[in-house]
Design a protein around this motif. Structure first.
Motif: not given
Ligand code: GDP
Ligand code: MG
Length: 291
Positions: A78-80, A13-18, A284-286
Protein backbone atom coordinates in the motif's frame (compact mmCIF):
# COMPACT_ATOMS: atom_id res chain seq x y z
CA UNK A 1 0.49 -12.66 -17.32
CA UNK A 2 3.23 -10.74 -15.57
CA UNK A 3 5.35 -8.36 -17.60
CA UNK A 4 8.22 -9.35 -15.43
CA UNK A 5 8.00 -13.09 -15.39
CA UNK A 6 11.73 -13.64 -15.75
CA UNK A 7 13.26 -15.16 -12.65
CA UNK A 8 16.00 -12.58 -12.58
CA UNK A 9 13.67 -9.62 -12.54
CA UNK A 10 13.60 -7.03 -9.80
CA UNK A 11 10.14 -8.20 -8.85
CA UNK A 12 11.02 -11.85 -8.55
CA UNK A 13 14.02 -11.12 -6.36
CA UNK A 14 12.42 -8.53 -4.15
CA UNK A 15 9.26 -10.52 -3.62
CA UNK A 16 11.30 -13.60 -2.76
CA UNK A 17 13.49 -11.74 -0.29
CA UNK A 18 10.54 -10.08 1.40
CA UNK A 19 8.55 -13.28 1.76
CA UNK A 20 11.64 -15.10 3.06
CA UNK A 21 12.18 -12.38 5.67
CA UNK A 22 8.57 -12.47 6.74
CA UNK A 23 8.24 -16.22 6.79
CA UNK A 24 11.14 -16.58 9.21
CA UNK A 25 9.58 -14.27 11.80
CA UNK A 26 7.04 -15.08 14.45
CA UNK A 27 6.37 -11.45 15.28
CA UNK A 28 6.71 -7.96 13.89
CA UNK A 29 9.86 -6.80 15.64
CA UNK A 30 12.90 -4.61 15.08
CA UNK A 31 14.80 -7.48 13.47
CA UNK A 32 12.15 -7.73 10.80
CA UNK A 33 12.20 -3.96 10.29
CA UNK A 34 15.98 -3.99 9.92
CA UNK A 35 15.83 -6.79 7.44
CA UNK A 36 13.13 -5.14 5.34
CA UNK A 37 15.13 -1.92 5.32
CA UNK A 38 18.19 -3.80 4.14
CA UNK A 39 16.21 -5.53 1.39
CA UNK A 40 14.81 -2.25 0.07
CA UNK A 41 18.18 -0.50 0.07
CA UNK A 42 19.88 -3.35 -1.79
CA UNK A 43 17.04 -3.42 -4.33
CA UNK A 44 18.04 -0.08 -5.79
CA UNK A 45 15.32 1.82 -4.00
CA UNK A 46 17.90 4.13 -2.46
CA UNK A 47 18.48 5.36 1.05
CA UNK A 48 16.12 8.36 1.14
CA UNK A 49 13.16 6.56 -0.36
CA UNK A 50 13.77 3.50 1.83
CA UNK A 51 13.69 5.75 4.89
CA UNK A 52 10.40 7.27 3.74
CA UNK A 53 8.92 3.83 3.19
CA UNK A 54 10.14 2.50 6.56
CA UNK A 55 8.81 5.52 8.42
CA UNK A 56 5.39 5.05 6.82
CA UNK A 57 5.53 1.34 7.52
CA UNK A 58 6.19 1.89 11.23
CA UNK A 59 3.26 4.32 11.43
CA UNK A 60 1.02 1.92 9.56
CA UNK A 61 1.98 -1.01 11.78
CA UNK A 62 1.30 1.05 14.89
CA UNK A 63 -1.98 2.59 13.72
CA UNK A 64 -3.36 -0.70 12.48
CA UNK A 65 -2.00 -2.76 15.33
CA UNK A 66 -0.25 -5.16 12.99
CA UNK A 67 1.29 -8.05 14.88
CA UNK A 68 1.45 -10.82 12.28
CA UNK A 69 4.42 -10.58 9.91
CA UNK A 70 2.26 -11.75 7.01
CA UNK A 71 0.23 -8.55 7.20
CA UNK A 72 3.34 -6.40 6.76
CA UNK A 73 3.42 -7.26 3.06
CA UNK A 74 0.01 -5.67 2.53
CA UNK A 75 1.09 -2.53 4.34
CA UNK A 76 4.32 -2.30 2.36
CA UNK A 77 2.43 -2.75 -0.89
CA UNK A 78 0.00 0.00 0.00
CA UNK A 79 2.80 2.42 0.92
CA UNK A 80 4.84 1.77 -2.22
CA UNK A 81 1.78 2.05 -4.45
CA UNK A 82 0.97 5.37 -2.78
CA UNK A 83 4.48 6.62 -3.54
CA UNK A 84 4.39 5.88 -7.26
CA UNK A 85 0.74 6.82 -7.82
CA UNK A 86 0.38 10.35 -9.21
CA UNK A 87 -3.29 9.97 -10.13
CA UNK A 88 -4.70 11.30 -13.38
CA UNK A 89 -1.37 12.89 -14.36
CA UNK A 90 -0.19 9.34 -15.04
CA UNK A 91 -1.98 9.36 -18.43
CA UNK A 92 -0.75 10.94 -21.64
CA UNK A 93 -2.85 13.99 -22.53
CA UNK A 94 -5.82 13.22 -24.79
CA UNK A 95 -6.05 16.81 -25.98
CA UNK A 96 -5.83 17.68 -29.65
CA UNK A 97 -3.59 18.91 -31.07
CA UNK A 98 -0.82 17.69 -28.81
CA UNK A 99 2.93 18.24 -29.08
CA UNK A 100 5.09 15.67 -27.29
CA UNK A 101 8.74 16.58 -26.80
CA UNK A 102 10.87 13.56 -25.92
CA UNK A 103 14.08 14.23 -24.03
CA UNK A 104 16.80 12.19 -22.33
CA UNK A 105 20.41 11.16 -22.78
CA UNK A 106 21.56 9.24 -25.86
CA UNK A 107 21.07 5.52 -25.74
CA UNK A 108 18.28 5.74 -23.19
CA UNK A 109 15.62 4.74 -25.67
CA UNK A 110 14.11 8.01 -26.94
CA UNK A 111 13.84 7.08 -30.58
CA UNK A 112 12.53 3.60 -29.82
CA UNK A 113 9.99 5.03 -27.39
CA UNK A 114 8.79 7.52 -30.00
CA UNK A 115 8.26 4.67 -32.45
CA UNK A 116 6.25 2.73 -29.88
CA UNK A 117 4.31 5.80 -28.81
CA UNK A 118 3.39 6.59 -32.41
CA UNK A 119 2.06 3.06 -32.73
CA UNK A 120 0.07 3.40 -29.51
CA UNK A 121 -1.48 6.75 -30.47
CA UNK A 122 -2.41 5.44 -33.90
CA UNK A 123 -4.07 2.42 -32.30
CA UNK A 124 -6.13 4.83 -30.22
CA UNK A 125 -7.30 6.42 -33.44
CA UNK A 126 -5.13 9.53 -33.30
CA UNK A 127 -3.23 10.88 -36.29
CA UNK A 128 0.50 11.19 -35.69
CA UNK A 129 3.48 13.01 -37.14
CA UNK A 130 7.10 12.65 -36.09
CA UNK A 131 9.82 15.31 -36.11
CA UNK A 132 13.60 14.89 -36.52
CA UNK A 133 16.32 12.25 -35.99
CA UNK A 134 17.31 10.06 -38.92
CA UNK A 135 16.40 6.80 -37.22
CA UNK A 136 12.86 8.02 -36.82
CA UNK A 137 12.40 7.60 -40.54
CA UNK A 138 12.44 3.84 -40.03
CA UNK A 139 9.88 4.02 -37.23
CA UNK A 140 7.80 6.35 -39.40
CA UNK A 141 7.77 3.78 -42.17
CA UNK A 142 6.87 1.01 -39.75
CA UNK A 143 3.96 3.07 -38.51
CA UNK A 144 3.06 4.48 -41.88
CA UNK A 145 3.20 8.03 -40.50
CA UNK A 146 4.90 11.12 -41.91
CA UNK A 147 8.32 12.08 -40.63
CA UNK A 148 9.65 15.62 -41.05
CA UNK A 149 13.43 15.60 -41.07
CA UNK A 150 16.37 17.71 -42.09
CA UNK A 151 19.93 16.84 -42.98
CA UNK A 152 22.17 15.63 -40.20
CA UNK A 153 23.37 18.46 -37.98
CA UNK A 154 20.41 20.68 -38.84
CA UNK A 155 19.06 23.01 -36.18
CA UNK A 156 16.54 20.89 -34.23
CA UNK A 157 14.31 23.92 -33.77
CA UNK A 158 14.13 24.38 -37.53
CA UNK A 159 12.97 20.77 -37.88
CA UNK A 160 10.33 21.33 -35.21
CA UNK A 161 9.26 24.52 -36.98
CA UNK A 162 8.73 22.68 -40.27
CA UNK A 163 6.99 19.80 -38.56
CA UNK A 164 4.55 22.18 -36.86
CA UNK A 165 3.62 23.84 -40.16
CA UNK A 166 3.04 20.45 -41.71
CA UNK A 167 1.09 19.12 -38.70
CA UNK A 168 -1.14 22.21 -38.72
CA UNK A 169 -1.77 21.98 -42.46
CA UNK A 170 -2.72 18.32 -42.16
CA UNK A 171 -4.71 18.68 -38.93
CA UNK A 172 -2.54 16.12 -37.15
CA UNK A 173 -3.59 15.11 -33.59
CA UNK A 174 -0.18 14.28 -32.10
CA UNK A 175 3.21 15.64 -33.15
CA UNK A 176 6.06 13.78 -31.45
CA UNK A 177 9.49 15.47 -31.51
CA UNK A 178 12.79 13.69 -30.94
CA UNK A 179 15.68 15.62 -29.40
CA UNK A 180 19.43 15.16 -29.12
CA UNK A 181 20.51 13.99 -25.70
CA UNK A 182 23.72 15.82 -25.10
CA UNK A 183 23.88 16.18 -21.37
CA UNK A 184 27.62 16.80 -21.22
CA UNK A 185 27.04 20.43 -22.04
CA UNK A 186 24.25 21.62 -19.84
CA UNK A 187 24.22 25.13 -21.25
CA UNK A 188 23.81 23.84 -24.81
CA UNK A 189 21.07 21.45 -23.83
CA UNK A 190 19.23 24.15 -21.97
CA UNK A 191 19.53 26.56 -24.88
CA UNK A 192 18.35 23.97 -27.35
CA UNK A 193 15.34 22.90 -25.32
CA UNK A 194 14.47 26.52 -24.61
CA UNK A 195 14.61 27.33 -28.29
CA UNK A 196 12.41 24.36 -29.18
CA UNK A 197 9.90 25.34 -26.51
CA UNK A 198 9.87 28.89 -27.85
CA UNK A 199 9.22 27.72 -31.39
CA UNK A 200 6.37 25.46 -30.26
CA UNK A 201 4.82 28.19 -28.07
CA UNK A 202 5.01 30.73 -30.85
CA UNK A 203 4.02 28.58 -33.82
CA UNK A 204 1.54 26.24 -32.17
CA UNK A 205 0.04 28.03 -29.16
CA UNK A 206 -3.23 26.11 -29.49
CA UNK A 207 -1.47 22.78 -28.98
CA UNK A 208 -1.44 20.99 -25.62
CA UNK A 209 2.04 20.02 -24.48
CA UNK A 210 3.83 17.05 -22.99
CA UNK A 211 7.54 16.76 -22.25
CA UNK A 212 8.51 13.17 -21.61
CA UNK A 213 11.85 12.30 -20.04
CA UNK A 214 13.17 8.91 -21.11
CA UNK A 215 15.20 7.12 -18.44
CA UNK A 216 17.00 3.81 -18.84
CA UNK A 217 16.04 1.71 -15.80
CA UNK A 218 19.21 -0.38 -16.08
CA UNK A 219 21.33 2.65 -15.19
CA UNK A 220 19.92 2.60 -11.65
CA UNK A 221 21.00 5.62 -9.67
CA UNK A 222 22.13 7.48 -12.80
CA UNK A 223 18.50 7.65 -13.82
CA UNK A 224 17.79 9.56 -10.63
CA UNK A 225 20.50 12.15 -11.30
CA UNK A 226 19.28 12.52 -14.90
CA UNK A 227 15.76 13.25 -13.66
CA UNK A 228 17.32 15.91 -11.46
CA UNK A 229 19.42 17.45 -14.24
CA UNK A 230 16.73 17.52 -16.90
CA UNK A 231 14.17 18.69 -14.35
CA UNK A 232 16.42 21.68 -13.71
CA UNK A 233 16.46 22.73 -17.35
CA UNK A 234 12.86 22.16 -18.43
CA UNK A 235 9.36 21.32 -17.17
CA UNK A 236 8.80 17.58 -17.39
CA UNK A 237 5.24 16.29 -17.55
CA UNK A 238 6.09 12.60 -17.43
CA UNK A 239 8.73 9.90 -17.35
CA UNK A 240 9.18 6.89 -19.56
CA UNK A 241 11.20 4.20 -17.83
CA UNK A 242 12.78 1.99 -20.48
CA UNK A 243 14.47 -1.42 -20.51
CA UNK A 244 12.48 -2.79 -17.59
CA UNK A 245 12.48 -6.16 -19.33
CA UNK A 246 14.89 -8.45 -17.61
CA UNK A 247 16.44 -5.87 -15.30
CA UNK A 248 16.90 -6.21 -11.60
CA UNK A 249 16.78 -2.44 -11.26
CA UNK A 250 13.02 -1.82 -11.29
CA UNK A 251 13.27 -0.30 -7.82
CA UNK A 252 14.36 2.88 -9.55
CA UNK A 253 10.70 3.48 -10.44
CA UNK A 254 9.86 3.80 -6.77
CA UNK A 255 12.79 6.12 -6.13
CA UNK A 256 12.09 8.40 -9.08
CA UNK A 257 8.39 8.61 -8.24
CA UNK A 258 9.18 9.38 -4.61
CA UNK A 259 11.86 11.99 -5.22
CA UNK A 260 10.35 13.95 -8.09
CA UNK A 261 6.97 15.37 -8.76
CA UNK A 262 6.92 13.68 -12.15
CA UNK A 263 4.51 10.86 -12.95
CA UNK A 264 5.87 7.76 -14.68
CA UNK A 265 3.61 7.53 -17.72
CA UNK A 266 5.00 4.56 -19.60
CA UNK A 267 7.41 1.69 -19.18
CA UNK A 268 9.47 0.11 -21.95
CA UNK A 269 9.56 -3.66 -21.72
CA UNK A 270 11.35 -4.64 -24.93
CA UNK A 271 12.57 -3.48 -28.31
CA UNK A 272 9.41 -4.25 -30.27
CA UNK A 273 6.75 -1.79 -31.38
CA UNK A 274 4.21 -3.06 -28.85
CA UNK A 275 6.63 -3.06 -25.92
CA UNK A 276 5.46 0.19 -24.36
CA UNK A 277 3.01 -0.21 -21.50
CA UNK A 278 1.05 2.36 -19.58
CA UNK A 279 2.37 2.63 -16.05
CA UNK A 280 -0.30 1.34 -13.67
CA UNK A 281 0.83 1.77 -10.03
CA UNK A 282 -1.15 -1.13 -8.54
CA UNK A 283 -0.02 -3.44 -11.32
CA UNK A 284 3.62 -2.39 -11.11
CA UNK A 285 3.89 -2.68 -7.33
CA UNK A 286 1.60 -5.69 -7.31
CA UNK A 287 4.19 -7.38 -9.52
CA UNK A 288 6.61 -7.23 -6.61
CA UNK A 289 4.37 -9.11 -4.24
CA UNK A 290 2.00 -11.28 -6.24
CA UNK A 291 4.31 -14.07 -7.15
P1 GDP B 1 18.11 7.10 -28.02
O1 GDP B 1 19.56 7.33 -28.27
O2 GDP B 1 17.67 7.70 -26.71
O3 GDP B 1 17.24 7.52 -29.15
O4 GDP B 1 17.92 5.51 -27.80
P2 GDP B 1 17.39 4.42 -28.85
O5 GDP B 1 15.92 4.53 -29.01
O6 GDP B 1 18.21 4.48 -30.07
O7 GDP B 1 17.66 3.08 -28.03
C1 GDP B 1 18.93 2.64 -27.65
C2 GDP B 1 18.92 1.12 -27.54
O8 GDP B 1 18.06 0.71 -26.49
C3 GDP B 1 18.40 0.43 -28.78
O9 GDP B 1 19.18 -0.71 -29.02
C4 GDP B 1 16.97 0.03 -28.41
O10 GDP B 1 16.52 -1.10 -29.11
C5 GDP B 1 17.13 -0.25 -26.94
N1 GDP B 1 15.86 -0.09 -26.20
C6 GDP B 1 15.05 0.98 -26.14
N2 GDP B 1 14.00 0.76 -25.32
C7 GDP B 1 14.13 -0.51 -24.85
C8 GDP B 1 13.35 -1.35 -23.93
O11 GDP B 1 12.32 -0.98 -23.38
N3 GDP B 1 13.84 -2.61 -23.71
C9 GDP B 1 15.00 -3.06 -24.29
N4 GDP B 1 15.40 -4.29 -23.99
N5 GDP B 1 15.74 -2.30 -25.12
C10 GDP B 1 15.32 -1.05 -25.41
MG1 MG C 1 17.75 8.58 -30.87
Amino acid sequence: MSLFSEKKSFFGRLSEKISDAIMLRASVDEDLMDELEEILITSDIGMDTTMTIMEELRKNIKNNNITEPARVTGALKEIMTGLVDKGERQKLSQEKPLVVLVIGINGGGKTTTIGKLAYKCRKEGRTVMLAAAEQLVIWGQRNNVNVIKHKEGADPSAVVYDAIQSAKAKGIDVLICDTAGRLQNKKNLMDELEKMNRVIDREFPEAARETLLVLDATTGKNAVSQAQEFGNVTDITGIVLTKLDGTAKGGIAVTVADQFDMPIKFIGVGEGIEDLKEFVPEEFIGGIFDE
